[in-house]
Design a protein around this motif. Structure first.
Motif, mmCIF file in Angstrom:
data_model
loop_
_atom_site.group_PDB
_atom_site.id
_atom_site.type_symbol
_atom_site.label_atom_id
_atom_site.label_comp_id
_atom_site.label_asym_id
_atom_site.label_seq_id
_atom_site.Cartn_x
_atom_site.Cartn_y
_atom_site.Cartn_z
ATOM 1 N N VAL A 148 -9.538 -69.401 5.435
ATOM 2 C CA VAL A 148 -8.089 -69.270 5.474
ATOM 3 C C VAL A 148 -7.756 -67.813 5.135
ATOM 4 N N VAL A 149 -6.934 -67.192 6.004
ATOM 5 C CA VAL A 149 -6.606 -65.780 5.879
ATOM 6 C C VAL A 149 -5.083 -65.637 5.814
ATOM 7 N N ASP A 150 -4.617 -64.661 5.063
ATOM 8 C CA ASP A 150 -3.183 -64.390 4.977
ATOM 9 C C ASP A 150 -2.666 -63.996 6.370
ATOM 10 N N ILE A 151 -1.559 -64.581 6.765
ATOM 11 C CA ILE A 151 -1.001 -64.328 8.107
ATOM 12 C C ILE A 151 -0.658 -62.859 8.322
ATOM 13 N N LYS A 152 -0.444 -62.112 7.244
ATOM 14 C CA LYS A 152 -0.128 -60.680 7.364
ATOM 15 C C LYS A 152 -1.266 -59.905 8.030
ATOM 16 N N PHE B 157 -2.625 -60.637 10.670
ATOM 17 C CA PHE B 157 -2.513 -60.824 12.113
ATOM 18 C C PHE B 157 -1.162 -60.327 12.646
ATOM 19 N N GLU B 158 -0.564 -59.382 11.953
ATOM 20 C CA GLU B 158 0.747 -58.865 12.330
ATOM 21 C C GLU B 158 0.739 -58.373 13.777
ATOM 22 N N GLY B 159 1.738 -58.780 14.537
ATOM 23 C CA GLY B 159 1.855 -58.363 15.929
ATOM 24 C C GLY B 159 1.109 -59.237 16.916
ATOM 25 N N ILE B 160 0.413 -60.266 16.431
ATOM 26 C CA ILE B 160 -0.337 -61.167 17.309
ATOM 27 C C ILE B 160 0.404 -62.494 17.381
ATOM 28 N N ASP B 161 0.654 -62.973 18.594
ATOM 29 C CA ASP B 161 1.287 -64.276 18.801
ATOM 30 C C ASP B 161 0.208 -65.345 18.678
ATOM 31 N N LEU B 162 -0.048 -65.795 17.460
ATOM 32 C CA LEU B 162 -1.143 -66.727 17.188
ATOM 33 C C LEU B 162 -0.874 -68.107 17.778
ATOM 34 N N GLN B 163 -1.906 -68.650 18.421
ATOM 35 C CA GLN B 163 -1.851 -69.993 18.997
ATOM 36 C C GLN B 163 -3.118 -70.729 18.586
ATOM 37 N N ILE B 164 -2.992 -72.014 18.300
ATOM 38 C CA ILE B 164 -4.172 -72.812 17.980
ATOM 39 C C ILE B 164 -5.084 -72.843 19.202
ATOM 40 N N VAL C 119 -19.725 -57.499 17.368
ATOM 41 C CA VAL C 119 -18.519 -58.255 17.712
ATOM 42 C C VAL C 119 -18.687 -59.690 17.226
ATOM 43 N N ILE C 120 -17.693 -60.167 16.493
ATOM 44 C CA ILE C 120 -17.689 -61.561 16.055
ATOM 45 C C ILE C 120 -16.437 -62.216 16.627
ATOM 46 N N LYS C 121 -16.558 -63.488 16.919
ATOM 47 C CA LYS C 121 -15.438 -64.241 17.468
ATOM 48 C C LYS C 121 -15.059 -65.352 16.509
ATOM 49 N N ALA C 122 -13.765 -65.646 16.473
ATOM 50 C CA ALA C 122 -13.264 -66.731 15.634
ATOM 51 C C ALA C 122 -12.186 -67.467 16.411
ATOM 52 N N THR C 123 -12.127 -68.768 16.208
ATOM 53 C CA THR C 123 -11.123 -69.603 16.847
ATOM 54 C C THR C 123 -10.043 -69.934 15.832
ATOM 55 N N VAL C 124 -8.794 -69.748 16.220
ATOM 56 C CA VAL C 124 -7.671 -70.112 15.362
ATOM 57 C C VAL C 124 -7.557 -71.636 15.384
ATOM 58 N N THR C 125 -7.639 -72.258 14.203
ATOM 59 C CA THR C 125 -7.584 -73.719 14.143
ATOM 60 C C THR C 125 -6.318 -74.252 13.479
ATOM 61 N N GLU C 126 -5.625 -73.388 12.708
ATOM 62 C CA GLU C 126 -4.380 -73.812 12.071
ATOM 63 C C GLU C 126 -3.540 -72.583 11.747
ATOM 64 N N VAL C 127 -2.223 -72.704 11.935
ATOM 65 C CA VAL C 127 -1.302 -71.622 11.611
ATOM 66 C C VAL C 127 -0.133 -72.217 10.827
ATOM 67 N N THR C 128 0.130 -71.636 9.644
ATOM 68 C CA THR C 128 1.301 -72.038 8.857
ATOM 69 C C THR C 128 2.189 -70.802 8.703
ATOM 70 N N ASN C 129 3.248 -70.909 7.933
ATOM 71 C CA ASN C 129 4.142 -69.768 7.742
ATOM 72 C C ASN C 129 3.465 -68.585 7.048
ATOM 73 N N ASP C 130 2.445 -68.856 6.234
ATOM 74 C CA ASP C 130 1.825 -67.756 5.491
ATOM 75 C C ASP C 130 0.302 -67.684 5.596
#
Length: 139
Positions: A77-81, A83-90, A103-114
């Motif tokens: 879990v990472v602070d949403i700050k 990812f500033e400027g990125i339109d995050l989508q699950i 290069v490492i890849k990560a999949t966004v699995t959850e997005v909350t307000n923070d």
């Protein structure tokens, strides 16, 4: 004649997970690779080893010979700050560089307000795979 090390193999495939087709190049451009070079997963290389040109085969590969077991510790879990400027989508795949400039890849699995949860596992980690393979040529 069966496939040998360092030969070029040209094939089409259909990949199923839990009886659902998740990828295929059937009726499309086949892939080409050098057998034994590590360009495809070990389980698939092992499964086609005794195949001949023109042969079709269904190959079942356990996750241990594909992309490995799913590791819960590879999710964070990472602070949403961050990812500033990125339109995050699950489901979105993010790329970054680690301290070794790899290069490492990560999949966004959850997005909350923070917070944002990212998963560094391969998307097919923990999955048993079933390939239908058609060998077109062995050069």
């Amino acid at each position: 004649m069966a496939i040998k090390e360092k030969q070029n193999v040209i094939l089409n495939y259909e990949l199923k997970i839990n009886d659902e087709i998740v990828d295929t190049n059937i009726n499309k451009e086949p892939i080409q690779f050098v057998y034994g070079s590590g360009q495809i997963i070990q389980g698939l290389e092992d499964g086609i080893k005794q195949m001949n040109q023109g042969e079709t085969k269904v190959i079942k590969i356990p996750s241990s010979k594909a992309y490995g077991a799913y590791d819960e510790e590879l999710s964070e879990v990472v602070d949403i700050k961050e990812f500033e400027g990125i339109d995050l989508q699950i489901g979105m795949i993010l790329e970054a560089q680690n301290d070794k400039n790899e290069v490492i890849k990560a999949t966004v699995t959850e997005v909350t307000n923070d917070k944002v949860t990212v998963d560094y596992n391969h998307p097919l980690a923990g999955c048993d795979l079933e390939f239908k393979v058609i060998i077109h040529s062995i050069i």
